[in-house]
Scaffold this motif. Structure first.
Motif, PDB file in Angstrom:
ATOM      1  N   VAL A  57     -10.346  -6.846   3.531  1.00  0.00           N
ATOM      2  CA  VAL A  57     -10.987  -8.112   3.893  1.00  0.00           C
ATOM      3  C   VAL A  57     -10.965  -8.239   5.409  1.00  0.00           C
ATOM      4  O   VAL A  57      -9.899  -8.207   6.023  1.00  0.00           O
ATOM      5  CB  VAL A  57     -10.251  -9.318   3.281  1.00  0.00           C
ATOM      6  CG1 VAL A  57     -10.960 -10.621   3.665  1.00  0.00           C
ATOM      7  CG2 VAL A  57     -10.138  -9.186   1.776  1.00  0.00           C
ATOM      8  N   LEU A  58     -12.141  -8.348   6.018  1.00  0.00           N
ATOM      9  CA  LEU A  58     -12.213  -8.619   7.454  1.00  0.00           C
ATOM     10  C   LEU A  58     -12.180 -10.136   7.600  1.00  0.00           C
ATOM     11  O   LEU A  58     -13.140 -10.817   7.259  1.00  0.00           O
ATOM     12  CB  LEU A  58     -13.501  -8.048   8.056  1.00  0.00           C
ATOM     13  CG  LEU A  58     -13.675  -6.529   8.014  1.00  0.00           C
ATOM     14  CD1 LEU A  58     -14.901  -6.117   8.825  1.00  0.00           C
ATOM     15  CD2 LEU A  58     -12.433  -5.818   8.534  1.00  0.00           C
ATOM     16  N   LEU A 110      -7.434  -7.638   7.216  1.00  0.00           N
ATOM     17  CA  LEU A 110      -7.491  -7.254   8.628  1.00  0.00           C
ATOM     18  C   LEU A 110      -7.951  -8.473   9.420  1.00  0.00           C
ATOM     19  O   LEU A 110      -9.089  -8.921   9.282  1.00  0.00           O
ATOM     20  CB  LEU A 110      -8.467  -6.095   8.829  1.00  0.00           C
ATOM     21  CG  LEU A 110      -8.706  -5.617  10.268  1.00  0.00           C
ATOM     22  CD1 LEU A 110      -7.395  -5.166  10.899  1.00  0.00           C
ATOM     23  CD2 LEU A 110      -9.722  -4.485  10.290  1.00  0.00           C
ATOM     24  N   ILE A 111      -7.041  -9.041  10.199  1.00  0.00           N
ATOM     25  CA  ILE A 111      -7.348 -10.231  10.994  1.00  0.00           C
ATOM     26  C   ILE A 111      -8.188  -9.835  12.213  1.00  0.00           C
ATOM     27  O   ILE A 111      -7.872  -8.875  12.912  1.00  0.00           O
ATOM     28  CB  ILE A 111      -6.049 -10.910  11.482  1.00  0.00           C
ATOM     29  CG1 ILE A 111      -5.238 -11.459  10.306  1.00  0.00           C
ATOM     30  CG2 ILE A 111      -6.367 -12.006  12.491  1.00  0.00           C
ATOM     31  CD1 ILE A 111      -5.800 -12.713   9.686  1.00  0.00           C
ATOM     32  N   LEU A 141       0.163 -12.355  10.847  1.00  0.00           N
ATOM     33  CA  LEU A 141       1.044 -11.268  10.432  1.00  0.00           C
ATOM     34  C   LEU A 141       2.103 -11.777   9.471  1.00  0.00           C
ATOM     35  O   LEU A 141       2.411 -11.136   8.462  1.00  0.00           O
ATOM     36  CB  LEU A 141       1.699 -10.633  11.657  1.00  0.00           C
ATOM     37  CG  LEU A 141       0.763 -10.024  12.696  1.00  0.00           C
ATOM     38  CD1 LEU A 141       1.559  -9.334  13.790  1.00  0.00           C
ATOM     39  CD2 LEU A 141      -0.206  -9.046  12.048  1.00  0.00           C
ATOM     40  N   ARG A 142       2.661 -12.930   9.774  1.00  0.00           N
ATOM     41  CA  ARG A 142       3.678 -13.501   8.884  1.00  0.00           C
ATOM     42  C   ARG A 142       3.070 -13.897   7.550  1.00  0.00           C
ATOM     43  O   ARG A 142       3.769 -13.907   6.532  1.00  0.00           O
ATOM     44  CB  ARG A 142       4.330 -14.716   9.532  1.00  0.00           C
ATOM     45  CG  ARG A 142       5.143 -14.385  10.777  1.00  0.00           C
ATOM     46  CD  ARG A 142       6.323 -15.309  10.943  1.00  0.00           C
ATOM     47  NE  ARG A 142       7.296 -15.112   9.881  1.00  0.00           N
ATOM     48  CZ  ARG A 142       8.301 -15.948   9.625  1.00  0.00           C
ATOM     49  NH1 ARG A 142       8.442 -17.035  10.339  1.00  0.00           N
ATOM     50  NH2 ARG A 142       9.155 -15.710   8.665  1.00  0.00           N
ATOM     51  N   ALA A 143       1.799 -14.223   7.546  1.00  0.00           N
ATOM     52  CA  ALA A 143       1.138 -14.612   6.296  1.00  0.00           C
ATOM     53  C   ALA A 143       0.905 -13.406   5.388  1.00  0.00           C
ATOM     54  O   ALA A 143       0.636 -13.566   4.203  1.00  0.00           O
ATOM     55  CB  ALA A 143      -0.196 -15.302   6.599  1.00  0.00           C
ATOM     56  N   SER A 155      -2.423  -7.117   7.030  1.00  0.00           N
ATOM     57  CA  SER A 155      -2.039  -5.714   7.230  1.00  0.00           C
ATOM     58  C   SER A 155      -2.373  -5.224   8.635  1.00  0.00           C
ATOM     59  O   SER A 155      -2.204  -4.048   8.942  1.00  0.00           O
ATOM     60  CB  SER A 155      -2.744  -4.823   6.205  1.00  0.00           C
ATOM     61  OG  SER A 155      -2.260  -5.080   4.911  1.00  0.00           O
ATOM     62  N   GLY A 156      -2.877  -6.121   9.470  1.00  0.00           N
ATOM     63  CA  GLY A 156      -3.163  -5.719  10.835  1.00  0.00           C
ATOM     64  C   GLY A 156      -4.101  -6.686  11.524  1.00  0.00           C
ATOM     65  O   GLY A 156      -4.533  -7.681  10.932  1.00  0.00           O
ATOM     66  N   PHE A 157      -4.399  -6.382  12.774  1.00  0.00           N
ATOM     67  CA  PHE A 157      -5.340  -7.219  13.512  1.00  0.00           C
ATOM     68  C   PHE A 157      -6.064  -6.396  14.551  1.00  0.00           C
ATOM     69  O   PHE A 157      -5.537  -5.426  15.087  1.00  0.00           O
ATOM     70  CB  PHE A 157      -4.626  -8.404  14.166  1.00  0.00           C
ATOM     71  CG  PHE A 157      -3.495  -8.028  15.086  1.00  0.00           C
ATOM     72  CD1 PHE A 157      -3.721  -7.834  16.447  1.00  0.00           C
ATOM     73  CD2 PHE A 157      -2.209  -7.897  14.603  1.00  0.00           C
ATOM     74  CE1 PHE A 157      -2.683  -7.492  17.297  1.00  0.00           C
ATOM     75  CE2 PHE A 157      -1.157  -7.555  15.448  1.00  0.00           C
ATOM     76  CZ  PHE A 157      -1.400  -7.356  16.800  1.00  0.00           C
ATOM     77  N   LEU A 158      -7.300  -6.790  14.800  1.00  0.00           N
ATOM     78  CA  LEU A 158      -8.140  -6.150  15.807  1.00  0.00           C
ATOM     79  C   LEU A 158      -8.820  -7.229  16.623  1.00  0.00           C
ATOM     80  O   LEU A 158      -9.004  -8.358  16.164  1.00  0.00           O
ATOM     81  CB  LEU A 158      -9.223  -5.289  15.145  1.00  0.00           C
ATOM     82  CG  LEU A 158      -8.871  -3.890  14.633  1.00  0.00           C
ATOM     83  CD1 LEU A 158     -10.128  -3.244  14.064  1.00  0.00           C
ATOM     84  CD2 LEU A 158      -8.285  -3.019  15.730  1.00  0.00           C
ATOM     85  N   LEU A 159      -9.208  -6.876  17.823  1.00  0.00           N
ATOM     86  CA  LEU A 159      -9.991  -7.792  18.636  1.00  0.00           C
ATOM     87  C   LEU A 159     -11.432  -7.745  18.170  1.00  0.00           C
ATOM     88  O   LEU A 159     -11.933  -6.697  17.751  1.00  0.00           O
ATOM     89  CB  LEU A 159      -9.894  -7.392  20.113  1.00  0.00           C
ATOM     90  CG  LEU A 159      -8.477  -7.333  20.682  1.00  0.00           C
ATOM     91  CD1 LEU A 159      -8.524  -6.908  22.141  1.00  0.00           C
ATOM     92  CD2 LEU A 159      -7.780  -8.674  20.529  1.00  0.00           C
TER      93      LEU A 159
END
Length: 229
Positions: free
Chosen positions: A51-52, A79-80, A94-96, A99-103
């Motif tokens: 999920v994006l 993916l945030i 992340l605490r929620a 599985s990661g984050f991108l700009l």
């Protein structure tokens, strides 16, 4: 085939992501949602692999949606997608359970690579955002370290070598970067990472980053110890 759900309240942004992903032969966009409530519902119905997830959306935001998806035990990996002015949301995401984050301005090739990485069960940490997240910890310490994982317990649980690897994971380093800094093979580093996650009961590298700073084992702004300590 990797199935992807796009979640963003701006249709033009969703369109842009779809154009990028539709060009990939092994990625299929199975749906789009404009808010968190719809995202959770569609995840339950479609069970996409990835999920994006945008963060700021009207009503149920991306953080709440991520928390609901994880709490429901759905197999979707989140993916945030963030921008520089959303640093406060990155840690919450992340605490929620993301599985990661991108700009959001990440190059298309990096976005595709991140989707493949997360679908394979690993995590994605945007180096620039990771650095800013570390600085945020340094400026504004987070909540008290979880009593189940104080620094002393982590040090007792992990070997010295595992602590070396753990500190580099917390800095957002990839397996290849960790291997180079510790003069190890990538295969050996991968084994260490797996053991660290298993010992600490963590899902992925993202949880490792959060725990490293929350526990106080890793001090914000302090570089990992060099080989040989």
């Amino acid at each position: 085939m990797i199935s992807v759900l796009l979640v963003d309240d701006h249709s033009l942004i969703r369109m842009g992501f779809r154009l990028v992903l539709d060009a990939e032969t092994d990625i299929e966009v199975v749906g789009e949602a404009a808010d968190g409530t719809a995202a959770v519902s569609m995840c339950s119905a479609l069970r996409p692999d990835v999920v994006l997830m945008d963060v700021r959306m009207p009503g149920h935001d991306g953080i709440e949606a991520t928390r609901d998806i994880v709490a429901a035990g759905l197999p979707c990996k989140v993916l945030i997608l963030t921008t520089f002015d959303l640093d406060d949301y990155v840690y919450a995401g992340l605490r929620a359970g993301a599985s990661g984050f991108l700009l959001k301005d990440t190059p298309p090739a990096n976005l595709v690579a991140a989707i493949h990485t997360i679908a394979a069960g690993d995590a994605v940490l945007a180096p620039t955002a990771t650095t800013r997240l570390v600085h945020q910890f340094a400026a504004s310490p987070g909540p008290e370290p979880p009593s189940s994982h104080p620094a002393a317990q982590l040090q007792q649980t992990l070997t010295r070598r595992e602590q070396d690897v753990f500190s580099r994971m917390a800095a957002g380093m990839s397996n290849s970067e960790i291997a180079a800094s510790l003069f190890l093979s990538e295969g050996t580093v991968k084994i260490h990472v797996g053991r660290i996650l298993a010992k600490l009961g963590l899902r992925d590298r993202v949880q490792a980053v959060v725990l490293a700073y929350e526990s106080g084992l890793i001090t914000p702004g302090t570089p990992p110890s060099p080989e040989g300590r």
